[in-house]
Motif scaffolding. Structure first.
Motif, PDB file in Angstrom:
ATOM      1  N   TYR A   1       8.023  -3.971 -10.408  1.00 19.52           N
ATOM      2  CA  TYR A   1       7.787  -3.433  -9.061  1.00 19.52           C
ATOM      3  C   TYR A   1       6.333  -3.011  -8.863  1.00 19.52           C
ATOM      4  O   TYR A   1       5.954  -2.586  -7.774  1.00 19.52           O
ATOM      5  CB  TYR A   1       8.708  -2.213  -8.822  1.00 19.52           C
ATOM      6  CG  TYR A   1       8.606  -1.214  -9.970  1.00 19.52           C
ATOM      7  CD1 TYR A   1       7.587  -0.267  -9.994  1.00 19.52           C
ATOM      8  CD2 TYR A   1       9.476  -1.275 -11.047  1.00 19.52           C
ATOM      9  CE1 TYR A   1       7.446   0.589 -11.073  1.00 19.52           C
ATOM     10  CE2 TYR A   1       9.350  -0.417 -12.115  1.00 19.52           C
ATOM     11  CZ  TYR A   1       8.333   0.518 -12.124  1.00 19.52           C
ATOM     12  OH  TYR A   1       8.187   1.354 -13.190  1.00 19.52           O
TER      13      TYR A   1
ATOM     14  N   ALA B   1      -3.256   6.539 -13.969  1.00 17.09           N
ATOM     15  CA  ALA B   1      -3.800   5.407 -14.731  1.00 17.09           C
ATOM     16  C   ALA B   1      -2.666   4.533 -15.212  1.00 17.09           C
ATOM     17  O   ALA B   1      -1.557   5.020 -15.448  1.00 17.09           O
ATOM     18  CB  ALA B   1      -4.595   5.920 -15.932  1.00 17.09           C
TER      19      ALA B   1
ATOM     20  N   GLU C   1      11.347   6.403 -12.875  1.00 17.83           N
ATOM     21  CA  GLU C   1      11.541   5.100 -12.197  1.00 17.83           C
ATOM     22  C   GLU C   1      13.034   4.897 -11.941  1.00 17.83           C
ATOM     23  O   GLU C   1      13.455   4.923 -10.808  1.00 17.83           O
ATOM     24  CB  GLU C   1      10.925   3.919 -12.960  1.00 17.83           C
ATOM     25  CG  GLU C   1       9.559   4.184 -13.618  1.00 17.83           C
ATOM     26  CD  GLU C   1       8.438   4.594 -12.658  1.00 17.83           C
ATOM     27  OE1 GLU C   1       8.697   4.794 -11.483  1.00 17.83           O
ATOM     28  OE2 GLU C   1       7.282   4.740 -13.126  1.00 17.83           O
TER      29      GLU C   1
ATOM     30  N   LYS D   1       7.212   0.426  -2.381  1.00 15.06           N
ATOM     31  CA  LYS D   1       6.420  -0.060  -1.242  1.00 15.06           C
ATOM     32  C   LYS D   1       5.916  -1.471  -1.521  1.00 15.06           C
ATOM     33  O   LYS D   1       5.806  -1.894  -2.670  1.00 15.06           O
ATOM     34  CB  LYS D   1       5.185   0.840  -1.062  1.00 15.06           C
ATOM     35  CG  LYS D   1       5.479   2.230  -0.648  1.00 15.06           C
ATOM     36  CD  LYS D   1       5.717   2.352   0.833  1.00 15.06           C
ATOM     37  CE  LYS D   1       4.524   1.861   1.638  1.00 15.06           C
ATOM     38  NZ  LYS D   1       4.766   1.903   3.070  1.00 15.06           N
TER      39      LYS D   1
ATOM     40  N   ARG E   1       2.871   7.300   0.711  1.00 13.42           N
ATOM     41  CA  ARG E   1       3.704   6.088   0.784  1.00 13.42           C
ATOM     42  C   ARG E   1       4.519   6.139   2.072  1.00 13.42           C
ATOM     43  O   ARG E   1       4.943   5.123   2.598  1.00 13.42           O
ATOM     44  CB  ARG E   1       4.691   6.047  -0.382  1.00 13.42           C
ATOM     45  CG  ARG E   1       4.100   5.728  -1.746  1.00 13.42           C
ATOM     46  CD  ARG E   1       5.197   5.821  -2.794  1.00 13.42           C
ATOM     47  NE  ARG E   1       4.742   5.602  -4.154  1.00 13.42           N
ATOM     48  CZ  ARG E   1       4.229   6.530  -4.935  1.00 13.42           C
ATOM     49  NH1 ARG E   1       4.063   7.759  -4.476  1.00 13.42           N
ATOM     50  NH2 ARG E   1       3.860   6.261  -6.166  1.00 13.42           N
TER      51      ARG E   1
HETATM   52  N1  SAM Z   1       1.289   4.371 -15.817  1.00 13.55           N
HETATM   53  C1  SAM Z   1       2.006   5.584 -15.606  1.00 13.55           C
HETATM   54  C2  SAM Z   1       3.441   5.436 -16.043  1.00 13.55           C
HETATM   55  O1  SAM Z   1       3.752   4.463 -16.684  1.00 13.55           O
HETATM   56  O2  SAM Z   1       4.216   6.302 -15.731  1.00 13.55           O
HETATM   57  C3  SAM Z   1       2.083   6.075 -14.209  1.00 13.55           C
HETATM   58  C4  SAM Z   1       1.084   5.820 -13.244  1.00 13.55           C
HETATM   59  S1  SAM Z   1       1.586   4.879 -11.865  1.00 13.55           S
HETATM   60  C5  SAM Z   1      -0.092   4.815 -11.407  1.00 13.55           C
HETATM   61  C6  SAM Z   1       2.396   6.008 -10.786  1.00 13.55           C
HETATM   62  C7  SAM Z   1       3.708   5.615 -10.190  1.00 13.55           C
HETATM   63  O3  SAM Z   1       3.541   4.714  -9.123  1.00 13.55           O
HETATM   64  C8  SAM Z   1       4.714   4.927 -11.070  1.00 13.55           C
HETATM   65  O4  SAM Z   1       5.358   5.830 -11.915  1.00 13.55           O
HETATM   66  C9  SAM Z   1       5.637   4.270 -10.067  1.00 13.55           C
HETATM   67  O5  SAM Z   1       6.775   5.058  -9.806  1.00 13.55           O
HETATM   68  C10 SAM Z   1       4.812   4.202  -8.791  1.00 13.55           C
HETATM   69  N2  SAM Z   1       4.743   2.813  -8.279  1.00 13.55           N
HETATM   70  C11 SAM Z   1       4.509   1.692  -8.968  1.00 13.55           C
HETATM   71  N3  SAM Z   1       4.622   0.610  -8.167  1.00 13.55           N
HETATM   72  C12 SAM Z   1       4.959   1.047  -6.938  1.00 13.55           C
HETATM   73  C13 SAM Z   1       5.247   0.417  -5.682  1.00 13.55           C
HETATM   74  N4  SAM Z   1       5.215  -0.899  -5.525  1.00 13.55           N
HETATM   75  N5  SAM Z   1       5.557   1.206  -4.630  1.00 13.55           N
HETATM   76  C14 SAM Z   1       5.595   2.544  -4.750  1.00 13.55           C
HETATM   77  N6  SAM Z   1       5.327   3.191  -5.898  1.00 13.55           N
HETATM   78  C15 SAM Z   1       5.021   2.457  -6.999  1.00 13.55           C
END
Ligand code: SAM
Length: 480
Positions: A112, A151, A211, A290, A330
């Motif tokens: 996702y 990150a 998640e 999203k 979001r």
């Molecule tokens: N890399 C870290 C991890 O593995 O937990 C987290 C950082 S990530 C930048 C932050 C969050 O963005 C993720 O935990 C996920 O839930 C969310 N995210 C990822 N893809 C997304 C999407 N397509 N739409 C909305 N939120 C998203």
């Protein structure tokens, strides 16, 4: 027979699949059981105590019954109660923050997320310490005081040393009106030793989204990379707490799995933290999937409509009354507005989800993590909140005074929050108005502050707040 044991340190026992299925069945069976629903609502109502107000909260089963209930009058009652609980503990304050993306290098295969390793056309960027400095100055120039760093997971590019250096850089920048006061961290699950290092670096909340709590789906949605390990990911908050971090932030990415499953899992996770560590989650985030680069949210068939989403927020507020709730950009202005009334206590503003996005004139899309729905400036968001009667707060005093974990919760539980948080919110809002706001925002804000002094119950605390606001207006301030 379910193997549910909130005190267990094993993911499969504190998030028991059987118990979640039984909970959903129990909730479905009782969703029109008005007697039970009334009992649950009564249990959750704020009670006056000699120290202030107390809320009992709910078990995951009770909360799931409320979520399943679709009797319009009862749903209306839930929304009212959620708002009442929010008023009791958070008043009309809304804490402001912004995400800061450090690097989108990632070795995982999350289906996702556009940062997944196989995505070859997204631009990969890792900020240098100088670039971080520029981003932070851009955020400070808007008025932000509280950041959440983000990150991807990559042991080489985004090592713990890189994250620690970045935190040090952020805290060291004294720009115009002081430094960033709180850095929350949203990085992949890691070791106790690394959590200890993050604690020593002075982070605020450690945030990690589950998640999905459904192990089978989790394994499919995270097919490759270290994040594939469901148990390691799910047990991360226990390691974080063992490493000394006492403010942890939970969340699920709504839309990946059935929302009833995720909701029960979230509630069980909160119960587990309370049972084992004596303190529940500091925050719960409610992101929804999203559109992003090569990700189409339609590909996940569990998307939920705004109505269900709002009900989830109300049920979280009722079930875990002392936990802050976060909603990001979001969501659209319209959805965010509804969620504020149902118990959200923190929102991001003027966010850019691209690495290096704050120093760009135009919102860049080629390294974005997801599309941002609410694209207003921080001044516009602050203005809007105040028009709705909320106090945007830039306060981080609790964390700097060591009121984290159970010490923060006891401030909440003894009703002292109104004598402590409300003055701090007014003073930090005043700082924002003086330093960064447009003329219109200033006008609305100063009027609001004047009215809000009266809500501080203790006369001495009220006087101190008035004096401090006067000092800020005459440029004679200290750090709140
Ligand atoms: N890399 C870290 C991890 O593995 O937990 C987290 C950082 S990530 C930048 C932050 C969050 O963005 C993720 O935990 C996920 O839930 C969310 N995210 C990822 N893809 C997304 C999407 N397509 N739409 C909305 N939120 C998203």
């Amino acid at each position: 027979m379910s193997n549910y044991n909130p005190k267990s340190l094993k993911a499969e026992e504190f998030i028991s699949h059987e118990e979640i299925l039984e909970t959903i069945e129990y909730a479905e069976k009782n969703k029109h059981n008005v007697e039970l629903i009334d009992q649950i609502l009564n249990k959750a109502r704020p009670q006056k105590t000699e120290h202030g107000v107390h809320c009992e909260g709910l078990t995951h089963r009770e909360a799931s019954v409320l979520l399943a209930c679709d009797i319009p009058e009862k749903v209306e009652e839930m929304y009212k109660l959620a708002n009442e609980i929010k008023q009791a503990f958070y008043g009309n304050r809304i804490v402001m923050f912004a995400p800061l993306y450090l690097s989108n290098y990632c070795v995982n295969g999350c289906v996702y997320c556009p940062y997944h390793m196989k995505n070859k056309h997204i631009k990969r960027i890792k900020l240098t310490q100088d670039q971080i400095r520029d981003e932070v100055i851009a955020l400070q120039d808007m008025g932000h005081k509280r950041l959440a760093i983000e990150a991807g997971e990559d042991p080489v590019h985004n090592s713990i040393e890189y994250i620690l250096d970045s935190i040090k850089t952020i805290y060291s920048i004294q720009h115009k009106n002081g430094a960033i006061r709180r850095v929350n961290v949203n990085i992949a699950a890691t070791t106790v030793e690394n959590y200890r290092k993050l604690k020593e670096a002075g982070i605020g909340t450690y945030i990690l989204f589950q998640e999905t709590y459904n192990k089978k789906s989790y394994l499919e949605l995270h097919p490759t990379g270290p994040k594939h390990d469901y148990d390691y990911h799910t047990e991360a908050m226990d390691r974080a707490m063992e490493g000394g971090i006492d403010d942890v932030g939970l969340g699920v990415l709504f839309g990946l799995e059935g929302y009833q499953y995720e909701f029960a899992g979230l509630m069980m996770h909160a119960e587990h933290l309370e049972a084992v560590h004596g303190v529940g989650p500091h925050t719960i985030s409610v992101p929804r999937v999203k559109h992003a680069d090569d990700i189409d949210p339609e590909a996940f068939d569990n998307s939920l409509d705004d109505e269900i989403f709002e009900k989830i927020a109300a049920c979280i507020r009722i079930a875990v009354p002392y936990t802050g709730m976060i909603i990001s950009t979001r969501e659209s202005q319209e959805v965010r507005e509804k969620m504020l009334h149902l118990g959200v206590s923190q929102i991001s503003g003027a966010s850019r989800t691209s690495v290096g996005g704050y120093t760009e004139e135009e919102r860049p899309h080629d390294s974005e993590q997801f599309d941002v729905s609410d694209q207003r400036t921080l001044d516009e968001v602050v203005n809007w909140l105040m028009e709705l009667g909320y106090i945007p707060s830039f306060c981080t005093a609790c964390y700097r005074e060591g009121r984290t974990g159970d010490r923060f919760m006891s401030l909440c539980k003894t009703g002292q929050i109104q004598n402590c948080c409300h003055p701090n919110a007014l003073m930090t809002l005043c700082e924002f108005l003086v330093d960064y706001a447009s003329e219109d925002t200033k006008r609305i804000g100063f009027e609001l502050i004047e009215k809000e002094f009266n809500k501080i119950p203790n006369a001495k605390a009220q006087q101190i707040a008035r004096d401090n606001v006067d000092a800020i207006k005459s440029s004679n301030r200290r750090d709140f």
